[in-house]
Design a protein around this motif. Sequence first.
Motif, PDB file in Angstrom:
ATOM      1  N   CYS A 129       1.025  -1.210  -0.001  1.00 18.23           N
ATOM      2  CA  CYS A 129       0.165   0.018  -0.125  1.00 18.23           C
ATOM      3  C   CYS A 129       0.903   1.321  -0.008  1.00 18.23           C
ATOM      4  N   ARG A 130       0.836   1.978  -1.156  1.00 19.62           N
ATOM      5  CA  ARG A 130       2.033   3.018  -1.282  1.00 19.62           C
ATOM      6  C   ARG A 130       1.461   3.838  -2.553  1.00 19.62           C
ATOM      7  N   TRP A 131       2.100   5.163  -2.749  1.00 19.91           N
ATOM      8  CA  TRP A 131       1.760   5.714  -4.115  1.00 19.91           C
ATOM      9  C   TRP A 131       2.782   5.504  -4.857  1.00 19.91           C
ATOM     10  N   VAL A 132       2.461   5.314  -6.173  1.00 17.24           N
ATOM     11  CA  VAL A 132       3.536   5.051  -7.153  1.00 17.24           C
ATOM     12  C   VAL A 132       3.485   5.991  -8.419  1.00 17.24           C
ATOM     13  N   GLN A 133       4.592   6.050  -9.164  1.00 13.77           N
ATOM     14  CA  GLN A 133       4.447   6.811 -10.275  1.00 13.77           C
ATOM     15  C   GLN A 133       3.971   5.948 -11.573  1.00 13.77           C
ATOM     16  N   LEU A 134       3.397   6.176 -12.488  1.00  5.40           N
ATOM     17  CA  LEU A 134       2.936   5.423 -13.635  1.00  5.40           C
ATOM     18  C   LEU A 134       3.219   6.131 -15.028  1.00  5.40           C
ATOM     19  N   VAL A 154      -0.534   7.745  -8.347  1.00  3.84           N
ATOM     20  CA  VAL A 154      -1.809   7.017  -7.877  1.00  3.84           C
ATOM     21  C   VAL A 154      -1.123   6.203  -6.878  1.00  3.84           C
ATOM     22  N   PRO A 155      -2.227   5.653  -5.936  1.00  5.68           N
ATOM     23  CA  PRO A 155      -1.781   4.774  -4.950  1.00  5.68           C
ATOM     24  C   PRO A 155      -2.186   3.275  -5.482  1.00  5.68           C
ATOM     25  N   VAL A 156      -1.471   2.453  -4.600  1.00 12.46           N
ATOM     26  CA  VAL A 156      -1.738   1.049  -4.999  1.00 12.46           C
ATOM     27  C   VAL A 156      -1.893   0.167  -3.751  1.00 12.46           C
ATOM     28  N   HIS A 226      -3.830  13.714  -2.533  1.00  9.40           N
ATOM     29  CA  HIS A 226      -2.193  12.961  -2.806  1.00  9.40           C
ATOM     30  C   HIS A 226      -1.561  13.664  -1.253  1.00  9.40           C
ATOM     31  N   PRO A 227      -0.747  12.682  -1.002  1.00 11.27           N
ATOM     32  CA  PRO A 227      -0.216  12.840   0.287  1.00 11.27           C
ATOM     33  C   PRO A 227       0.785  13.972   0.351  1.00 11.27           C
TER      34      PRO A 227
END
Length: 254
Positions: A129-134, A154-156, A226-227
Motif C-alpha cells: 500500500c503506497r503511492w507509485v508513479q505510472l 496514484v496509490p496501490v 495526494h499525500p
Amino acid sequence: MELKALILRAPGINRDADAALACELAGARPERIHVNRLAEGSVRLSDYALLVIPGGFSYGDHLGAGRLLAVDLIHRLGEELERFVADGRPVIGICNGFQVLVKAGLLPGPLRQPPRVTLTNNESGQFECRWVQLEAVSNSRCHFTRAIERPIEVPVAHGEGRIAARDEATLAELEEQGLIALRYVGEGYPANPNGSPYNIAGLCNAQGNVLGLMPHPENAVLPYQHPRWTREPARSEGDGLQIFRNAVRYAASL
C-alpha cells in the motif's frame, strides 16, 4: 446527452463509491449496480456507455483474487459482456477488477482462447500500500491513456498484483501488440510494488477499449488525496482523473 456509467457491485467490492465519484467528476452519470440485478435482467448492460469493475475483495477472494466474480460474469453475463466489448464500449477493471478481467479472459484477450497471463502474489510476499508513479506506454492501443504525456501518481493497495505470463515470448508479444497500457516508473522495489515483468501496471485488449490496472486512479481524483498536497504547488485535480476523462470522452465518440 449525459453518459451513464455502470459501477459493478458484488460481495466484497469496496471501492464502488470511489469509482462512482471519479466517473461523476469526469462527466458521466454513475449508477452502482449489483451483479445480481444484471443477471436477473432488471438492469441491462447495453443501456450504459461505460462499465467499471472496482477494487476490493470480490467474494472474499476465497478461490483466488477475482476468480469467483470472473466465473459469475462469464456464466451469467457472458454474451452481454462480449457484445458490450465488441461494440467498442469502454470497460475498466481496477485492482480486484483487473484480476476479474484477466481471469474472465477479457484481458489481454482474445476471448475464448487459452489465457496468456494471470495475476499472482506480489514478489515481496506482502500486501503493498503506497503511492507509485505510472507512465502511459506510447505505442499502446489503449483509449484510456491517450494524451497522458507525463508520469502520474496514484496509490496501490494489493497483495496479488504481479503479472505472470506463460513465457518470455508472451511478454514480448504483449509489448509488440501494444497491449501494455501502463508501466511503473523506476526500477525495482518499491517503484514496482509487485515485481511485474516489464514494470507492467496495466494491460489493454487489442481494441483498446478494455483496460485493467492494479493501481487505483479513482483514489487520486481530488487534489487533497495526494499525500504531499500541502507541500507542493496546488493541483487543480488528482492525476487519476485523466484516465476517467479519457474513458468518458472515448465513450461519447462512439
